[in-house]
Design a protein around this motif. Structure first.
Motif, PDB file in Angstrom:
ATOM      1  N   ARG A   1       0.823  -1.215   0.000  1.00 30.61           N
ATOM      2  CA  ARG A   1       0.000   0.000   0.000  1.00 30.61           C
ATOM      3  C   ARG A   1       0.852   1.258   0.000  1.00 30.61           C
ATOM      4  NH1 ARG A   1      -2.859  -2.853   4.115  1.00 30.61           N
ATOM      5  NH2 ARG A   1      -2.049  -1.408   5.690  1.00 30.61           N
ATOM      6  N   GLU A   2       2.169   1.063   0.052  1.00 33.30           N
ATOM      7  CA  GLU A   2       3.119   2.169   0.068  1.00 33.30           C
ATOM      8  C   GLU A   2       2.840   3.134   1.213  1.00 33.30           C
ATOM      9  OE1 GLU A   2       2.945   3.702  -3.936  1.00 33.30           O
ATOM     10  OE2 GLU A   2       4.439   2.244  -4.595  1.00 33.30           O
ATOM     11  N   GLU A   3       2.551   2.554   2.371  1.00 33.13           N
ATOM     12  CA  GLU A   3       2.333   3.346   3.576  1.00 33.13           C
ATOM     13  C   GLU A   3       3.631   3.399   4.377  1.00 33.13           C
ATOM     14  OE1 GLU A   3      -0.945   2.255   5.988  1.00 33.13           O
ATOM     15  OE2 GLU A   3      -2.271   1.824   4.300  1.00 33.13           O
ATOM     16  N   PRO A   4       3.991   4.552   4.914  1.00 29.66           N
ATOM     17  CA  PRO A   4       5.176   4.629   5.764  1.00 29.66           C
ATOM     18  C   PRO A   4       4.933   3.925   7.095  1.00 29.66           C
ATOM     19  CG  PRO A   4       3.994   6.703   5.792  1.00 29.66           C
ATOM     20  CD  PRO A   4       3.306   5.842   4.764  1.00 29.66           C
ATOM     21  N   TYR A   5       5.976   3.351   7.642  1.00 29.94           N
ATOM     22  CA  TYR A   5       5.883   2.700   8.949  1.00 29.94           C
ATOM     23  C   TYR A   5       7.281   2.652   9.543  1.00 29.94           C
ATOM     24  CZ  TYR A   5       7.672  -1.481   6.550  1.00 29.94           C
ATOM     25  OH  TYR A   5       8.439  -2.344   5.816  1.00 29.94           O
ATOM     26  N   ALA A   6       7.395   2.124  10.746  1.00 27.18           N
ATOM     27  CA  ALA A   6       8.709   1.998  11.384  1.00 27.18           C
ATOM     28  C   ALA A   6       8.849   0.611  11.990  1.00 27.18           C
ATOM     29  CB  ALA A   6       8.893   3.060  12.467  1.00 27.18           C
TER      30      ALA A   6
ATOM     31  N   VAL B   1      14.877   2.015  16.384  1.00 25.00           N
ATOM     32  CA  VAL B   1      13.680   2.387  15.638  1.00 25.00           C
ATOM     33  C   VAL B   1      14.101   2.845  14.247  1.00 25.00           C
ATOM     34  CG1 VAL B   1      11.666   3.901  15.545  1.00 25.00           C
ATOM     35  CG2 VAL B   1      12.488   3.045  17.763  1.00 25.00           C
ATOM     36  N   GLU B   2      13.596   2.145  13.228  1.00 21.43           N
ATOM     37  CA  GLU B   2      14.006   2.413  11.844  1.00 21.43           C
ATOM     38  C   GLU B   2      12.786   2.776  10.992  1.00 21.43           C
ATOM     39  OE1 GLU B   2      16.358   0.133   8.186  1.00 21.43           O
ATOM     40  OE2 GLU B   2      15.510  -1.016   9.854  1.00 21.43           O
ATOM     41  N   PRO B   3      12.728   3.996  10.472  1.00 16.31           N
ATOM     42  CA  PRO B   3      11.592   4.368   9.621  1.00 16.31           C
ATOM     43  C   PRO B   3      11.706   3.720   8.251  1.00 16.31           C
ATOM     44  CG  PRO B   3      13.175   6.157   9.673  1.00 16.31           C
ATOM     45  CD  PRO B   3      13.684   5.107  10.631  1.00 16.31           C
ATOM     46  N   MET B   4      10.589   3.298   7.723  1.00 17.45           N
ATOM     47  CA  MET B   4      10.533   2.708   6.383  1.00 17.45           C
ATOM     48  C   MET B   4       9.619   3.594   5.544  1.00 17.45           C
ATOM     49  SD  MET B   4      12.513   0.251   7.081  1.00 17.45           S
ATOM     50  CE  MET B   4      12.482  -0.603   5.522  1.00 17.45           C
ATOM     51  N   ILE B   5      10.227   4.455   4.755  1.00 23.97           N
ATOM     52  CA  ILE B   5       9.490   5.452   3.977  1.00 23.97           C
ATOM     53  C   ILE B   5       9.448   5.010   2.511  1.00 23.97           C
ATOM     54  CG2 ILE B   5       9.289   7.891   3.387  1.00 23.97           C
ATOM     55  CD1 ILE B   5       9.164   7.309   6.379  1.00 23.97           C
ATOM     56  N   PRO B   6       8.266   4.938   1.899  1.00 25.90           N
ATOM     57  CA  PRO B   6       8.193   4.562   0.482  1.00 25.90           C
ATOM     58  C   PRO B   6       9.015   5.515  -0.381  1.00 25.90           C
ATOM     59  CG  PRO B   6       6.001   4.579   1.466  1.00 25.90           C
ATOM     60  CD  PRO B   6       6.932   5.201   2.473  1.00 25.90           C
ATOM     61  N   THR B   7       9.645   4.969  -1.399  1.00 24.85           N
ATOM     62  CA  THR B   7      10.432   5.796  -2.311  1.00 24.85           C
ATOM     63  C   THR B   7       9.523   6.775  -3.053  1.00 24.85           C
ATOM     64  OG1 THR B   7      12.011   4.004  -2.647  1.00 24.85           O
ATOM     65  CG2 THR B   7      12.006   5.760  -4.284  1.00 24.85           C
ATOM     66  N   THR B   8       9.951   8.015  -3.100  1.00 23.18           N
ATOM     67  CA  THR B   8       9.180   9.028  -3.831  1.00 23.18           C
ATOM     68  C   THR B   8       9.228   8.742  -5.328  1.00 23.18           C
ATOM     69  OG1 THR B   8       9.717  10.698  -2.173  1.00 23.18           O
ATOM     70  CG2 THR B   8       8.954  11.497  -4.310  1.00 23.18           C
ATOM     71  N   ARG B   9       8.077   8.843  -5.975  1.00 23.14           N
ATOM     72  CA  ARG B   9       8.009   8.670  -7.419  1.00 23.14           C
ATOM     73  C   ARG B   9       7.764  10.025  -8.073  1.00 23.14           C
ATOM     74  NH1 ARG B   9       4.951   5.124  -5.240  1.00 23.14           N
ATOM     75  NH2 ARG B   9       3.037   6.152  -5.910  1.00 23.14           N
TER      76      ARG B   9
ATOM     77  N   GLU C   1       5.979  13.236   2.182  1.00 20.91           N
ATOM     78  CA  GLU C   1       6.460  11.869   2.049  1.00 20.91           C
ATOM     79  C   GLU C   1       5.913  10.938   3.123  1.00 20.91           C
ATOM     80  OE1 GLU C   1      10.786  12.670   4.250  1.00 20.91           O
ATOM     81  OE2 GLU C   1      10.666  11.938   2.200  1.00 20.91           O
ATOM     82  N   THR C   2       5.359  11.479   4.217  1.00 28.01           N
ATOM     83  CA  THR C   2       4.758  10.626   5.233  1.00 28.01           C
ATOM     84  C   THR C   2       3.258  10.513   5.063  1.00 28.01           C
ATOM     85  OG1 THR C   2       4.469  12.458   6.795  1.00 28.01           O
ATOM     86  CG2 THR C   2       6.536  11.250   6.886  1.00 28.01           C
ATOM     87  N   ILE C   3       2.733  11.075   3.988  1.00 21.87           N
ATOM     88  CA  ILE C   3       1.291  11.014   3.748  1.00 21.87           C
ATOM     89  C   ILE C   3       1.052  10.108   2.553  1.00 21.87           C
ATOM     90  CG2 ILE C   3      -0.778  12.333   3.200  1.00 21.87           C
ATOM     91  CD1 ILE C   3       0.615  14.753   4.424  1.00 21.87           C
ATOM     92  N   VAL C   4       0.192   9.131   2.681  1.00 21.59           N
ATOM     93  CA  VAL C   4      -0.012   8.168   1.612  1.00 21.59           C
ATOM     94  C   VAL C   4      -0.582   8.822   0.376  1.00 21.59           C
ATOM     95  CG1 VAL C   4      -1.217   6.057   0.950  1.00 21.59           C
ATOM     96  CG2 VAL C   4      -0.339   6.307   3.261  1.00 21.59           C
TER      97      VAL C   4
END
Length: 385
Positions: free
Chosen positions: A35-40, A128-136, A284-287
């Motif tokens: 879903r390309e949602e950011p999480y940690a 704690v490691e953030p996992m941010i979807p790559t910007t397109r 970038e933190t907003i789906v």
């Protein structure tokens, strides 16, 4: 996950047994990525008993602060981990946190220390490691501006797709996706939800790029155009989407780019890239947020970008296919701009049983919106078989 120490007074065995298994967490993480949602990710990397969490225990934290997994009980670790995970998602920076009865006991450079609130008074350190979807980034058009923008954007951590029917992968930097389709829904499907979009086809298929950005729920759709042409593009895109022009107008940013008095293609591309970096930091933190500003006045950054034909847009079906019955000797005239066109490689529109041919999709879209405006002559028409 297994426990090798008795739970403390605040963390019961039933608490731990109720959390997700490793398999559950893996499935949830796949769903978040899909879903390309950011999480940690939060992982226990050190412990001093008595605590119920073990080294290697882990949890996932969503952007809303929901925690799934086990890093210790609610009173001891979960609330602190959730708040730090949300902060990590927001700024994109990983962090190491320590929880101890006396934070000074674990405080050191590179670690943020907090008090352990459990009665057991054990110690935990959690990464704690953030996992941010790559910007397109979707770049629409083939122009000096778009070519410079794509080259500059390769220096950033972004996935780049270019809409250009005439380009091949040899024409763009390595790793860039080339989309030859000009159908807005196909472009949106190919790029996925929430890309950053820059449209600078110089009027050729701007409306289609804007429409694709709207369909993809782009938080930013930057349009390189003068005020007058931007309004025409809005009308065309609205017609393509069958939506209110005001909704489309609010979805785009025009003039696009930071005002640096840019005039050349590379300068304009630089101003666009600066704005994209700023927008990415906010989104970038907003789906899929709705963004953009209404069309504005020409601030001199587009130079001669408005020199081409820019009429209104859309209707009953633009196609690149040509009627086989058309004679090769006939050279119809584009009813919008007056150019003589070759039916073999022209966009066409069939209206009231008659096929009209156009020099580009921009003129075809203009004709589709209001055919009667351009039907004072039938020079561009050929009877369909």
């Amino acid at each position: 996950m297994t426990a090798d120490t008795p739970p403390d007074a605040d963390e019961t065995s039933s608490d731990r047994a109720a959390v997700a298994t490793d398999g559950d967490l893996a499935e949830r993480e796949r769903a978040l990525r899909d879903r390309e949602e950011p999480y940690a990710r939060a992982t226990v990397v050190r412990r001093e008993p008595p605590v119920s969490a073990n080294v290697g225990d882990r949890a996932l934290v969503t952007a809303d602060g929901d925690l799934h997994g086990w890093v210790g009980g609610a009173a001891c670790a979960q609330s602190r981990v959730a708040s730090e995970a949300r902060a990590a998602i927001s700024d994109g920076e990983p962090r190491l946190i320590g929880l101890a009865p006396d934070p000074d006991d674990v405080d050191r450079p590179g670690l943020a220390a907090f008090p352990m609130l459990c009665h057991s008074e054990g110690t935990l350190e959690i990464f704690v490691e953030p996992m941010i979807p790559t910007t397109r980034l979707l770049v629409v058009g083939d122009s000096p501006i778009t070519r410079s923008l794509v080259r500059l954007a390769t220096e950033l951590d972004v996935e780049i797709a270019v809409v250009d029917p005439d380009a091949t992968t040899a024409d763009v930097p390595d790793g860039t996706t080339v989309l030859s389709t000009l159908e807005p829904d196909e472009i949106a499907d190919a790029v996925g939800a929430g890309p950053l979009v820059v449209v600078a086809s110089m009027g050729e298929y701007d409306a289609r790029g804007v429409a694709a950005g709207v369909l993809a729920d782009a938080p930013y759709v930057g349009l390189v155009a003068s005020d007058s042409r931007a309004e025409e593009v809005v009308e065309r895109a609205a017609a393509l989407l069958d939506r209110d022009p005001d909704d489309v107008r609010e979805a785009i940013t025009n003039p696009a780019g930071v005002d640096i008095s840019a005039t050349t293609g590379p300068e304009i591309a630089t101003s666009l890239l600066a704005e994209l970096v700023d927008v990415r930091a906010d989104t970038e933190t907003i789906v899929a947020s709705a963004g953009g500003s209404s069309t504005g006045s020409d601030n001199g950054r587009i130079g001669a970008a408005d020199a081409e034909s820019t009429s209104e847009a859309t209707d009953s079906g633009v196609t690149d296919e040509v009627d086989d019955s058309t004679s090769a000797d006939e050279q119809p005239t584009d009813p919008v701009c007056g150019m003589t066109v070759d039916p073999a490689d022209s966009a066409s529109v069939t209206h009231d049983g008659t096929t009209y041919y156009f020099c580009c999709h921009g003129c075809a879209d203009s004709f589709q919106t209001d055919p009667d405006e351009y039907l004072t002559t039938d020079e561009g028409a050929m009877e369909s078989a």
